[in-house]
Scaffold this motif. Sequence first.
Motif, PDB file in Angstrom:
ATOM      1  N   LEU A 176       0.911  -1.179  -0.035  1.00 56.13           N
ATOM      2  CA  LEU A 176       0.105   0.106   0.191  1.00 56.13           C
ATOM      3  C   LEU A 176       1.105   1.440   0.041  1.00 56.13           C
ATOM      4  CD1 LEU A 176      -2.926  -1.071   2.386  1.00 56.13           C
ATOM      5  CD2 LEU A 176      -2.494  -0.972   0.196  1.00 56.13           C
ATOM      6  N   LYS A 177       2.396   1.069   0.002  1.00 60.45           N
ATOM      7  CA  LYS A 177       3.158   2.270  -0.451  1.00 60.45           C
ATOM      8  C   LYS A 177       2.599   3.509   1.556  1.00 60.45           C
ATOM      9  CE  LYS A 177       5.169   0.274  -3.307  1.00 60.45           C
ATOM     10  NZ  LYS A 177       6.251  -0.178  -3.003  1.00 60.45           N
ATOM     11  N   GLU A 178       2.275   3.187   2.531  1.00 59.96           N
ATOM     12  CA  GLU A 178       2.077   3.559   2.866  1.00 59.96           C
ATOM     13  C   GLU A 178       2.579   3.553   4.867  1.00 59.96           C
ATOM     14  OE1 GLU A 178      -1.758   1.579   5.231  1.00 59.96           O
ATOM     15  OE2 GLU A 178      -1.750   2.442   4.212  1.00 59.96           O
ATOM     16  N   SER A 179       2.843   4.571   4.809  1.00 61.95           N
ATOM     17  CA  SER A 179       3.481   4.458   6.395  1.00 61.95           C
ATOM     18  C   SER A 179       2.571   4.243   7.782  1.00 61.95           C
ATOM     19  CB  SER A 179       4.405   6.579   7.011  1.00 61.95           C
ATOM     20  OG  SER A 179       2.737   6.976   6.847  1.00 61.95           O
ATOM     21  N   PHE A 180       2.818   3.616   8.816  1.00 64.48           N
ATOM     22  CA  PHE A 180       2.502   3.576   9.531  1.00 64.48           C
ATOM     23  C   PHE A 180       2.316   3.459  11.077  1.00 64.48           C
ATOM     24  CE2 PHE A 180       5.728  -0.121  11.386  1.00 64.48           C
ATOM     25  CZ  PHE A 180       6.155  -0.517   9.777  1.00 64.48           C
ATOM     26  N   GLY A 181       1.824   3.601  11.793  1.00 64.32           N
ATOM     27  CA  GLY A 181       2.693   3.451  13.516  1.00 64.32           C
ATOM     28  C   GLY A 181       2.750   2.246  14.148  1.00 64.32           C
ATOM     29  N   VAL A 182       3.593   2.235  14.957  1.00 59.10           N
ATOM     30  CA  VAL A 182       4.083   0.453  15.108  1.00 59.10           C
ATOM     31  C   VAL A 182       3.528   0.126  16.568  1.00 59.10           C
ATOM     32  CG1 VAL A 182       6.628   1.193  14.153  1.00 59.10           C
ATOM     33  CG2 VAL A 182       6.044   1.923  16.713  1.00 59.10           C
ATOM     34  N   SER A 183       2.119   0.655  16.916  1.00 57.88           N
ATOM     35  CA  SER A 183       1.402   0.444  17.710  1.00 57.88           C
ATOM     36  C   SER A 183       0.876  -0.662  17.977  1.00 57.88           C
ATOM     37  CB  SER A 183       0.143   1.780  18.108  1.00 57.88           C
ATOM     38  OG  SER A 183      -0.787   1.262  17.206  1.00 57.88           O
ATOM     39  N   ASP A 184       0.926  -1.605  16.629  1.00 57.29           N
ATOM     40  CA  ASP A 184      -0.183  -3.155  16.751  1.00 57.29           C
ATOM     41  C   ASP A 184       1.131  -3.766  16.815  1.00 57.29           C
ATOM     42  OD1 ASP A 184      -1.942  -1.948  16.106  1.00 57.29           O
ATOM     43  OD2 ASP A 184      -1.672  -2.319  13.928  1.00 57.29           O
ATOM     44  N   ILE A 185       2.511  -3.473  16.488  1.00 63.92           N
ATOM     45  CA  ILE A 185       4.187  -4.187  17.048  1.00 63.92           C
ATOM     46  C   ILE A 185       4.163  -3.853  18.066  1.00 63.92           C
ATOM     47  CG2 ILE A 185       6.198  -4.691  16.094  1.00 63.92           C
ATOM     48  CD1 ILE A 185       5.554  -4.081  12.847  1.00 63.92           C
ATOM     49  N   ARG A 186       4.438  -3.119  18.836  1.00 67.24           N
ATOM     50  CA  ARG A 186       4.816  -2.054  20.058  1.00 67.24           C
ATOM     51  C   ARG A 186       3.981  -3.225  20.985  1.00 67.24           C
ATOM     52  NH1 ARG A 186       7.767   1.440  21.833  1.00 67.24           N
ATOM     53  NH2 ARG A 186       7.529   2.622  20.581  1.00 67.24           N
ATOM     54  N   GLN A 187       2.259  -3.811  20.635  1.00 68.35           N
ATOM     55  CA  GLN A 187       1.321  -4.813  21.554  1.00 68.35           C
ATOM     56  C   GLN A 187       2.268  -6.449  21.595  1.00 68.35           C
ATOM     57  OE1 GLN A 187      -2.705  -4.153  20.752  1.00 68.35           O
ATOM     58  NE2 GLN A 187      -3.241  -5.639  21.742  1.00 68.35           N
ATOM     59  N   MET A 188       2.427  -5.957  20.550  1.00 67.20           N
ATOM     60  CA  MET A 188       2.710  -7.148  20.146  1.00 67.20           C
ATOM     61  C   MET A 188       4.012  -7.755  20.812  1.00 67.20           C
ATOM     62  SD  MET A 188       4.626  -9.639  18.051  1.00 67.20           S
ATOM     63  CE  MET A 188       4.697  -8.542  16.253  1.00 67.20           C
ATOM     64  N   VAL A 189       5.403  -7.235  21.458  1.00 65.93           N
ATOM     65  CA  VAL A 189       6.083  -7.370  21.911  1.00 65.93           C
ATOM     66  C   VAL A 189       5.975  -7.507  22.952  1.00 65.93           C
ATOM     67  CG1 VAL A 189       7.951  -6.139  22.986  1.00 65.93           C
ATOM     68  CG2 VAL A 189       7.658  -5.757  20.354  1.00 65.93           C
ATOM     69  N   GLY A 190       4.625  -6.984  23.484  1.00 64.87           N
ATOM     70  CA  GLY A 190       4.277  -7.724  24.953  1.00 64.87           C
ATOM     71  C   GLY A 190       3.669  -8.337  25.618  1.00 64.87           C
ATOM     72  N   GLU A 191       3.242  -8.528  24.121  1.00 64.86           N
ATOM     73  CA  GLU A 191       1.692 -10.472  24.334  1.00 64.86           C
ATOM     74  C   GLU A 191       2.227 -11.574  23.912  1.00 64.86           C
ATOM     75  OE1 GLU A 191      -2.041  -8.524  22.200  1.00 64.86           O
ATOM     76  OE2 GLU A 191      -2.328  -7.205  24.119  1.00 64.86           O
ATOM     77  N   CYS A 192       3.226 -11.373  22.452  1.00 64.03           N
ATOM     78  CA  CYS A 192       3.668 -12.400  22.325  1.00 64.03           C
ATOM     79  C   CYS A 192       5.476 -12.922  22.445  1.00 64.03           C
ATOM     80  CB  CYS A 192       3.390 -12.556  20.386  1.00 64.03           C
ATOM     81  SG  CYS A 192       1.555 -12.151  20.457  1.00 64.03           S
ATOM     82  N   VAL A 193       6.466 -11.609  22.212  1.00 63.43           N
ATOM     83  CA  VAL A 193       7.515 -11.778  22.160  1.00 63.43           C
ATOM     84  C   VAL A 193       8.174 -12.062  23.721  1.00 63.43           C
ATOM     85  CG1 VAL A 193      10.023 -10.846  21.544  1.00 63.43           C
ATOM     86  CG2 VAL A 193       7.567 -10.516  20.405  1.00 63.43           C
ATOM     87  N   MET A 194       7.173 -11.081  24.588  1.00 62.30           N
ATOM     88  CA  MET A 194       8.118 -10.778  25.746  1.00 62.30           C
ATOM     89  C   MET A 194       8.037 -12.750  26.922  1.00 62.30           C
ATOM     90  SD  MET A 194       9.296  -8.617  26.899  1.00 62.30           S
ATOM     91  CE  MET A 194       9.786  -8.777  28.450  1.00 62.30           C
ATOM     92  N   PRO A 195       6.719 -13.714  26.917  1.00 59.49           N
ATOM     93  CA  PRO A 195       6.628 -14.506  26.965  1.00 59.49           C
ATOM     94  C   PRO A 195       7.491 -15.335  26.425  1.00 59.49           C
ATOM     95  CG  PRO A 195       4.124 -14.356  26.526  1.00 59.49           C
ATOM     96  CD  PRO A 195       5.527 -12.991  26.197  1.00 59.49           C
ATOM     97  N   LEU A 196       7.873 -15.384  25.143  1.00 57.37           N
ATOM     98  CA  LEU A 196       8.975 -15.920  24.370  1.00 57.37           C
ATOM     99  C   LEU A 196      10.077 -16.107  24.826  1.00 57.37           C
ATOM    100  CD1 LEU A 196       8.193 -15.385  20.715  1.00 57.37           C
ATOM    101  CD2 LEU A 196       7.304 -17.257  21.919  1.00 57.37           C
ATOM    102  N   ILE A 197      11.071 -14.508  25.157  1.00 57.31           N
ATOM    103  CA  ILE A 197      12.095 -14.727  25.631  1.00 57.31           C
ATOM    104  C   ILE A 197      11.951 -15.157  27.612  1.00 57.31           C
ATOM    105  CG2 ILE A 197      12.699 -12.780  24.159  1.00 57.31           C
ATOM    106  CD1 ILE A 197      12.178 -10.815  26.360  1.00 57.31           C
ATOM    107  N   GLU A 198      10.991 -14.958  28.404  1.00 53.02           N
ATOM    108  CA  GLU A 198      10.794 -15.340  29.709  1.00 53.02           C
ATOM    109  C   GLU A 198      11.119 -16.920  29.729  1.00 53.02           C
ATOM    110  OE1 GLU A 198       7.401 -13.522  30.896  1.00 53.02           O
ATOM    111  OE2 GLU A 198       8.322 -11.613  30.539  1.00 53.02           O
ATOM    112  N   ASP A 199      10.799 -18.114  28.060  1.00 53.10           N
ATOM    113  CA  ASP A 199      11.615 -19.140  28.199  1.00 53.10           C
ATOM    114  C   ASP A 199      12.377 -19.814  28.624  1.00 53.10           C
ATOM    115  OD1 ASP A 199      10.970 -21.641  27.453  1.00 53.10           O
ATOM    116  OD2 ASP A 199       9.210 -21.764  26.176  1.00 53.10           O
ATOM    117  N   THR A 200      12.810 -20.462  29.440  1.00 48.56           N
ATOM    118  CA  THR A 200      14.306 -20.701  29.720  1.00 48.56           C
ATOM    119  C   THR A 200      14.901 -21.395  28.472  1.00 48.56           C
ATOM    120  OG1 THR A 200      13.453 -22.026  31.032  1.00 48.56           O
ATOM    121  CG2 THR A 200      14.442 -21.175  31.992  1.00 48.56           C
TER     122      THR A 200
END
Length: 300
Positions: free
Chosen positions: A42-66
Amino acid sequence: VSAAQVEVVPEVYEVEMPPGFQAYYQAAVQILKQTLGRARFLKESFGVSDIRQMVGECVMPLIEDTAVMDNLQMMPHSEDYLYHHSVDVGVISGCLGLWLGRPFKEIEEIILGGLLHDVGKALIPLKVLNKQGALTEEEMNLVRFHSTRGYKFLKESSDVNRNILLCTLQHHERMDGSGYPLAVRGDKIHPYAKIIAVADVFDAMIAKRGYGKQATPYEAVEIMKHEMYGKLDIEICTLFLEKICQRFVGDLIQLSDGRRGEVVFLNQYDNTRPIVRTQEGEFIDLDKRRDINICKMLHS
């Protein structure tokens, strides 16, 4: 964080979140793909709010896994290498931030910088990005300057701060000034970009792709020890390699002579050449048997 607590913008992303490492990982890949897809098509700029939200909800649980580093290697990777690689780098960078003792807020930013480090590649034509043969000089320049292109693209987004912009711009810079696009030296490289550079180099070597040789973690560690010395931040790289090597014991592997076995002991001076017990019960010290290598990782 439980799977039930994860609500990833359901009106935009229809992501099923069953329990488990793979669910969080695949959700992160899907969200990144859809978000960066808007930038590509779409050649559009985007805000990172969706990705920033994903950091807390999806990625943080991954790095907390031993077992995060083992689990990453077992994740099935589709043809969407760019998005899998970006998530891998975000996860590995977050682990490094955790191991370095960085504050929680910094770790979140480091992860976000890792997820967006290759955003410039999302703007490169797919026929160039996925080309398996040799690139022309023009195509090479498109790929080589993806960091500059990504920096300029993200700069148009008002909710992206300077830390994230510099992760995108500087993740290919090197401590000795041999990197690109600006060939700046160590003290001019942002601390987050130094972390992401280590994660990027390692994941690029062990990545599952449709072309090129996939290195084992043992080969990747060996290369990083010797070829990247003086190029990557020594403190960060040393800590990372120590953490990676600590999890080698217990690995199920295949040797270059076809035999299979288990890593049972690390050699003091070269932990990429461990002692292996084969299925037949023989113990092989790879530090002494230089004619045999670990060529493949196996999963139980």
